[in-house]
Design a protein around this motif. Structure first.
Motif, PDB file in Angstrom:
ATOM      1  N   TYR A 149      36.390  31.444  37.518  1.00  0.00           N
ATOM      2  CA  TYR A 149      36.506  31.585  36.126  1.00  0.00           C
ATOM      3  C   TYR A 149      37.657  31.835  35.458  1.00  0.00           C
ATOM      4  N   TYR A 185      26.552  24.386  38.041  1.00  0.00           N
ATOM      5  CA  TYR A 185      25.249  25.341  37.405  1.00  0.00           C
ATOM      6  C   TYR A 185      25.903  26.673  36.829  1.00  0.00           C
ATOM      7  N   ILE A 186      26.923  27.120  37.299  1.00  0.00           N
ATOM      8  CA  ILE A 186      27.592  28.599  37.084  1.00  0.00           C
ATOM      9  C   ILE A 186      28.368  28.272  35.657  1.00  0.00           C
ATOM     10  N   SER A 187      29.011  27.191  35.663  1.00  0.00           N
ATOM     11  CA  SER A 187      29.810  26.704  34.578  1.00  0.00           C
ATOM     12  C   SER A 187      28.859  26.411  33.421  1.00  0.00           C
ATOM     13  N   GLN A 188      27.793  25.934  33.583  1.00  0.00           N
ATOM     14  CA  GLN A 188      26.523  25.742  32.551  1.00  0.00           C
ATOM     15  C   GLN A 188      26.075  27.163  31.983  1.00  0.00           C
ATOM     16  N   LYS A 189      26.135  28.074  32.700  1.00  0.00           N
ATOM     17  CA  LYS A 189      25.761  29.469  32.470  1.00  0.00           C
ATOM     18  C   LYS A 189      26.550  30.021  31.490  1.00  0.00           C
ATOM     19  N   PHE A 190      28.007  29.668  31.783  1.00  0.00           N
ATOM     20  CA  PHE A 190      29.054  30.334  30.853  1.00  0.00           C
ATOM     21  C   PHE A 190      29.163  29.671  29.625  1.00  0.00           C
ATOM     22  N   LYS A 191      28.784  28.329  29.632  1.00  0.00           N
ATOM     23  CA  LYS A 191      28.783  27.501  28.114  1.00  0.00           C
ATOM     24  C   LYS A 191      27.781  27.945  27.385  1.00  0.00           C
ATOM     25  N   ASN A 192      26.495  28.082  27.982  1.00  0.00           N
ATOM     26  CA  ASN A 192      25.413  28.524  27.012  1.00  0.00           C
ATOM     27  C   ASN A 192      25.318  29.800  26.629  1.00  0.00           C
ATOM     28  N   ASP A 193      26.376  30.832  27.206  1.00  0.00           N
ATOM     29  CA  ASP A 193      26.433  32.232  26.846  1.00  0.00           C
ATOM     30  C   ASP A 193      27.124  32.340  25.618  1.00  0.00           C
TER      31      ASP A 193
END
Length: 449
Positions: free
Chosen positions: A95, A16-24
């Protein structure tokens, strides 16, 4: 009743956190500057290190495909500019920054790349003076690698035609600026190399410019091709204050294209002047030799030998007489020496006469015979005395002598000597040895004391 909470797995949370990084969108392309830390070069592998400043640091990974494109070698503590994106490494829940480009800060990427390449090539010996080739004194053909539209070829041709019109100049056009300039320069040099010994010298150069403009002449492929040329190469790149790797590897460096043409060709006027000077020196030397030989001839004409040829033999005849006397004296000395040796041999032969030797042998034999007889007699006497002594000792120790005084020697039926009543039993047969015979008896009674 309230709904029970939903427990996520660690993997779900990290995803979930990795997707947040990718979508930023702000983390898709990030430009950072900092100091390399914990950098350990890994051959043919991904590079893992840290980027830090005065207060913080971040873990960085640079994949092998991006690292191979770098034109310099990163080092520990180096300040660099990097670009890439921020992502999450799921297995560890951390990260990190994924670097895609890198260049040194401070002097810039080109200066750092130039410094590292120069150190590398210098270590291989490409700039050593021992590899420099000597420029020809009178070149017949000169090859020039430069731009066909620049002023370099014009300056070279004007200078060469003014100084040495005999030289033929061929232009091999090449780009001297831009991304593909180094490739065209290498191709031109290879074409010249393929001509064999057609050209006596090669001039490579261009006008002045910035470091970026002159960069094709710092490319490793260009430097190595100049080093591989069989004919000498003159480099004239940029102005006098500009120094490229092509200048360092070339056999000679000229500050300007005009100076390069002057290095490659002699000045015809100076050559003609030098020839005239040499001609004058040659005439003067020839005249001096002729005068010297004439004086020698005059001295020979007036010499005693030519006026009285018979005197030529005076010294040789005297030498022959002296050698003859020395020869006769040597023969007399040798004859006297051989006569002395003969007399000595005669004396040795007389001393070695067979009669005399036989007499000496006979005397020696008689002497040895007497000594042997005496030795035998002495030996027999000694052995006789020893025999008497042993006979006396044997008689003194003989039990028969003791028996002769009234004693009896007792033994059992097996012949074993009886020395104690403990060895006897009643009714046992025993033997009694007297001095004049033997008696058999039987034990009837035993009394021990």
């Amino acid at each position: 009743m309230a709904d029970s909470p939903v427990y996520l797995s660690v993997t779900d949370l990290n995803y979930y956190i990795s997707q947040k990084f990718k979508n930023d969108p702000y983390l898709h392309k990030v430009f950072l500057q900092g100091e390399l830390s914990n950098f350990r070069f890994r051959m043919n592998s991904h590079q893992y290190f840290s980027l830090k400043d005065e207060k913080s640091k971040i873990n960085v990974v640079m994949f092998c495909s991006f690292f191979e494109k770098l034109k310099f070698k990163p080092e520990e503590g180096m300040k660099v500019y990097v670009s890439g994106y921020v992502g999450v490494y799921g297995p560890q829940g951390s990260y990190q920054f994924y670097a895609q480009t890198m260049e040194p800060a401070g002097l810039g990427a080109l200066y750092e790349q130039l410094r590292q390449l120069q150190a590398k090539l210098a270590k291989e010996g490409l700039f050593d003076q021992s590899h420099k080739k000597k420029l020809p004194l009178f070149p017949d053909k000169i090859a020039v690698v430069t731009s066909a539209s620049g002023a370099v070829i014009h300056d070279i041709m004007v200078t060469a035609n003014r100084r040495f019109p005999h030289a033929e100049i061929d232009l091999y056009p090449a780009k001297v600026q831009g991304d593909d300039a180094s490739e065209t320069i290498v191709n031109a040099l290879r074409q010249i190399q393929a001509q064999g010994d057609k050209y006596d010298v090669v001039i490579i150069g261009r006008g002045g410019g910035s470091l970026e403009d002159l960069w094709p002449f710092n490319e490793e492929a260009v430097v190595r091709q100049i080093y591989a040329m069989t004919m000498p190469v003159i480099s004239s790149v940029g102005h006098e204050t500009d120094t490229t790797l092509s200048d360092l590897v070339a056999d000679a460096r000229a500050a300007t294209p005009t100076a390069a043409a002057e290095y490659a060709t002699p000045n015809l006027a100076d050559v003609l002047t030098s020839i005239n000077q040499l001609r004058g020196r040659l005439y003067a030397a020839m005249q001096a030799i002729i005068r010297n030989k004439s004086e020698q001839l005059d001295r020979l004409k007036n010499s005693v030998v030519l006026r009285e040829p018979a005197r030529i033999y005076d010294e040789p005849l005297q030498k022959v007489d002296m050698l003859t006397q020395r020869l006769f004296q040597a023969q007399r000395n040798l004859l006297s020496q051989k006569r002395s040796e003969l007399n000595l041999i005669k004396q040795r032969i007389m001393g070695a006469s067979p009669d005399k030797q036989l007499k000496q042998i006979e005397q020696k034999f008689n002497f040895l015979e007497q000594n042997m007889n005496q030795a035998i007699n002495n030996y027999l006497k000694t052995q006789r005395n020893r025999f008497v002594s042993l006979e006396q000792k044997l008689d003194d120790n003989s039990p028969l002598k003791t028996i002769s005084r009234g004693y009896v020697y007792t033994s059992n039926s097996d012949g074993k000597t009886i020395t104690s009543v403990k060895q006897l039993q009643v009714d046992e047969e025993i033997n009694l040895q007297f001095k004049d015979g033997q008696v058999s008896a039987k034990v009837t009674d035993i009394r021990r004391k």
